[in-house]
Write a protein that holds these residues in place. Structure first.
Motif, PDB file in Angstrom:
ATOM      1  N   VAL A 163       0.842  -1.192   0.000  1.00 48.80           N
ATOM      2  CA  VAL A 163       0.000   0.000   0.000  1.00 48.80           C
ATOM      3  C   VAL A 163       0.883   1.249   0.000  1.00 48.80           C
ATOM      4  N   PHE A 164       0.490   2.217  -0.785  1.00 51.85           N
ATOM      5  CA  PHE A 164       1.166   3.505  -0.857  1.00 51.85           C
ATOM      6  C   PHE A 164       0.141   4.596  -0.544  1.00 51.85           C
ATOM      7  N   ILE A 165       0.452   5.476   0.418  1.00 47.72           N
ATOM      8  CA  ILE A 165      -0.462   6.538   0.825  1.00 47.72           C
ATOM      9  C   ILE A 165       0.310   7.849   0.918  1.00 47.72           C
ATOM     10  N   GLN A 166      -0.205   8.869   0.263  1.00 43.88           N
ATOM     11  CA  GLN A 166       0.365  10.212   0.382  1.00 43.88           C
ATOM     12  C   GLN A 166      -0.659  11.113   1.054  1.00 43.88           C
ATOM     13  N   SER A 167      -0.237  11.796   2.119  1.00 44.72           N
ATOM     14  CA  SER A 167      -1.108  12.699   2.865  1.00 44.72           C
ATOM     15  C   SER A 167      -0.504  14.088   2.868  1.00 44.72           C
ATOM     16  N   ARG A 168      -1.370  15.094   2.824  1.00 54.24           N
ATOM     17  CA  ARG A 168      -0.910  16.482   2.803  1.00 54.24           C
ATOM     18  C   ARG A 168      -1.596  17.247   3.935  1.00 54.24           C
ATOM     19  N   GLU A 169      -0.808  17.794   4.825  1.00 56.13           N
ATOM     20  CA  GLU A 169      -1.296  18.607   5.934  1.00 56.13           C
ATOM     21  C   GLU A 169      -0.555  19.933   5.926  1.00 56.13           C
ATOM     22  N   GLY A 170      -1.218  20.968   5.422  1.00 58.99           N
ATOM     23  CA  GLY A 170      -0.553  22.264   5.334  1.00 58.99           C
ATOM     24  C   GLY A 170       0.592  22.212   4.344  1.00 58.99           C
ATOM     25  N   ASN A 171       1.792  22.517   4.821  1.00 55.97           N
ATOM     26  CA  ASN A 171       2.988  22.505   3.972  1.00 55.97           C
ATOM     27  C   ASN A 171       3.819  21.242   4.146  1.00 55.97           C
ATOM     28  N   VAL A 172       3.241  20.248   4.782  1.00 53.45           N
ATOM     29  CA  VAL A 172       3.963  19.006   5.055  1.00 53.45           C
ATOM     30  C   VAL A 172       3.328  17.870   4.256  1.00 53.45           C
ATOM     31  N   VAL A 173       4.175  17.127   3.564  1.00 55.58           N
ATOM     32  CA  VAL A 173       3.729  15.964   2.798  1.00 55.58           C
ATOM     33  C   VAL A 173       4.261  14.714   3.479  1.00 55.58           C
ATOM     34  N   ARG A 174       3.370  13.760   3.734  1.00 58.58           N
ATOM     35  CA  ARG A 174       3.755  12.515   4.383  1.00 58.58           C
ATOM     36  C   ARG A 174       3.446  11.356   3.451  1.00 58.58           C
ATOM     37  N   ILE A 175       4.423  10.512   3.265  1.00 61.78           N
ATOM     38  CA  ILE A 175       4.279   9.338   2.404  1.00 61.78           C
ATOM     39  C   ILE A 175       4.453   8.095   3.264  1.00 61.78           C
ATOM     40  N   VAL A 176       3.500   7.196   3.155  1.00 62.10           N
ATOM     41  CA  VAL A 176       3.511   5.958   3.924  1.00 62.10           C
ATOM     42  C   VAL A 176       3.514   4.787   2.953  1.00 62.10           C
ATOM     43  N   SER A 177       4.471   3.908   3.136  1.00 61.91           N
ATOM     44  CA  SER A 177       4.547   2.677   2.363  1.00 61.91           C
ATOM     45  C   SER A 177       4.397   1.512   3.335  1.00 61.91           C
ATOM     46  N   ALA A 178       3.312   0.760   3.198  1.00 63.63           N
ATOM     47  CA  ALA A 178       3.004  -0.307   4.145  1.00 63.63           C
ATOM     48  C   ALA A 178       2.884  -1.647   3.423  1.00 63.63           C
ATOM     49  N   GLU A 179       3.294  -2.706   4.141  1.00 59.28           N
ATOM     50  CA  GLU A 179       3.158  -4.052   3.580  1.00 59.28           C
ATOM     51  C   GLU A 179       1.697  -4.481   3.497  1.00 59.28           C
ATOM     52  N   GLU A 180       0.899  -4.016   4.470  1.00 63.89           N
ATOM     53  CA  GLU A 180      -0.502  -4.405   4.508  1.00 63.89           C
ATOM     54  C   GLU A 180      -1.302  -3.300   5.192  1.00 63.89           C
ATOM     55  N   ALA A 181      -2.559  -3.144   4.788  1.00 59.38           N
ATOM     56  CA  ALA A 181      -3.435  -2.132   5.387  1.00 59.38           C
ATOM     57  C   ALA A 181      -4.878  -2.594   5.273  1.00 59.38           C
ATOM     58  N   TYR A 182      -5.700  -2.119   6.213  1.00 62.87           N
ATOM     59  CA  TYR A 182      -7.123  -2.434   6.176  1.00 62.87           C
ATOM     60  C   TYR A 182      -7.902  -1.273   6.783  1.00 62.87           C
ATOM     61  N   TYR A 183      -9.154  -1.184   6.371  1.00 64.12           N
ATOM     62  CA  TYR A 183     -10.020  -0.077   6.772  1.00 64.12           C
ATOM     63  C   TYR A 183     -10.844  -0.457   7.990  1.00 64.12           C
ATOM     64  N   VAL A 184     -10.947   0.485   8.940  1.00 63.43           N
ATOM     65  CA  VAL A 184     -11.746   0.292  10.154  1.00 63.43           C
ATOM     66  C   VAL A 184     -12.775   1.405  10.216  1.00 63.43           C
ATOM     67  N   GLU A 185     -14.050   1.044  10.342  1.00 59.93           N
ATOM     68  CA  GLU A 185     -15.105   2.048  10.419  1.00 59.93           C
ATOM     69  C   GLU A 185     -15.136   2.691  11.794  1.00 59.93           C
ATOM     70  N   SER A 186     -15.565   3.951  11.811  1.00 66.08           N
ATOM     71  CA  SER A 186     -15.648   4.686  13.062  1.00 66.08           C
ATOM     72  C   SER A 186     -16.921   4.304  13.819  1.00 66.08           C
ATOM     73  N   ILE A 187     -16.809   4.256  15.143  1.00 65.45           N
ATOM     74  CA  ILE A 187     -17.966   3.940  15.973  1.00 65.45           C
ATOM     75  C   ILE A 187     -18.873   5.145  16.119  1.00 65.45           C
ATOM     76  N   GLU A 188     -18.298   6.346  16.195  1.00 64.85           N
ATOM     77  CA  GLU A 188     -19.072   7.571  16.377  1.00 64.85           C
ATOM     78  C   GLU A 188     -19.735   7.977  15.066  1.00 64.85           C
ATOM     79  N   ASN A 189     -20.930   8.521  15.167  1.00 66.95           N
ATOM     80  CA  ASN A 189     -21.660   8.993  13.994  1.00 66.95           C
ATOM     81  C   ASN A 189     -21.050  10.293  13.497  1.00 66.95           C
TER      82      ASN A 189
END
Length: 251
Positions: free
Chosen positions: A62-88
């Motif tokens: 999995v490859f994920i690029q996130s942008r927060e303001g002027n900072v770019v974060r790149i995450v390279s993971a062997e495995e990933a899965y989605y978890v739903e939020s409990i709060e509405n």
């Protein structure tokens, strides 16, 4: 028709836009396929993965690029899965396993590298997404106070709808006249062509007002004035025609 155009139509559009806004999901993980890039609705995250286990819902490489303001974060993971939020009202999170994290400031600063056995990336909440201004959903009184050419064009479109309905109704009288042995659908093509021409001219006039090619006066009203002259001519005929007939009878 005036009530529908001035009140009901913007109310219905506003309701539709709000429902679409409430149902925004950051990523539709049920329909995502491997080997493609996906961008979140807020454009803060871009994700790519090579393989997907349909039974468990786990993604590999999995490859994920996130942008927060002027900072770019790149995450390279062997495995990933989605978890739903409990709060509405909150989106879920993406759990990354065996992750390599790279943080790069866009302005100045060094590249920061880190590793994590388990990393949680919180996705955007749908409630944080701002509902953009939509002129089709704006109240009529708000458009009347605006000086924007786009808003003025939308206002004139709403106000002209009942006028167009009345004129098109009057146009039906001369088009409904048929000669002897002439079928009742003989002028149906002419009626459809007349409506299509009038509608397209309306759209062109509205586009001209939006782009300030034509001023707010005459705005889009020149199309309706032209139609009014045509309807008057078909209903009563030109003044010189009636004068010519009266002279013919006297002679």
């Amino acid at each position: 028709m005036a009530y529908l155009s001035v009140y009901v139509r913007p109310w219905a559009n506003d309701l539709r836009y709000r429902l679409e806004h409430q149902t925004v999901v950051d990523f539709d993980f049920n329909n995502m396929k491997p080997g493609r890039f996906y961008e979140s609705s807020s454009r803060k995250h871009v994700m790519f993965f090579h393989h997907l286990d349909r039974q468990t819902g786990h993604m590999q490489e999995v490859f994920i690029q996130s942008r927060e303001g002027n900072v770019v974060r790149i995450v390279s993971a062997e495995e990933a899965y989605y978890v739903e939020s409990i709060e509405n009202g909150k989106s879920g999170a993406l759990v990354c396993l065996e992750a390599q994290i790279y943080t790069l400031p866009q302005a100045q600063g060094d590249l920061v590298q880190a590793t994590a056995q388990r990393m949680v990336i919180e996705l955007d909440r749908s409630s944080d997404l701002v509902l953009e201004y939509k002129r089709k959903a704006a109240p009529t009184w708000q458009l009347a106070l605006s000086h924007s050419s786009v808003d003025i064009a939308e206002l004139q479109w709403r106000l002209s709808t009942p006028v167009a309905t009345f004129l098109m109704g009057l146009l039906g009288f001369p088009l409904s006249r048929a000669r002897a042995r002439q079928g009742k659908y003989a002028k149906l093509f002419v009626a459809v062509l007349s409506y299509a021409t009038f509608y397209n001219l309306n759209m062109v006039a509205k586009s001209w007002v939006e782009k300030e090619v034509v001023g707010t006066i005459p705005g889009i009203w020149w199309v309706h004035i032209l139609l009014a002259f045509i309807v008057a001519g078909l209903l009563w005929g030109p003044p010189w025609a009636a004068l010519w007939k009266s002279r013919g009878r006297r002679s």
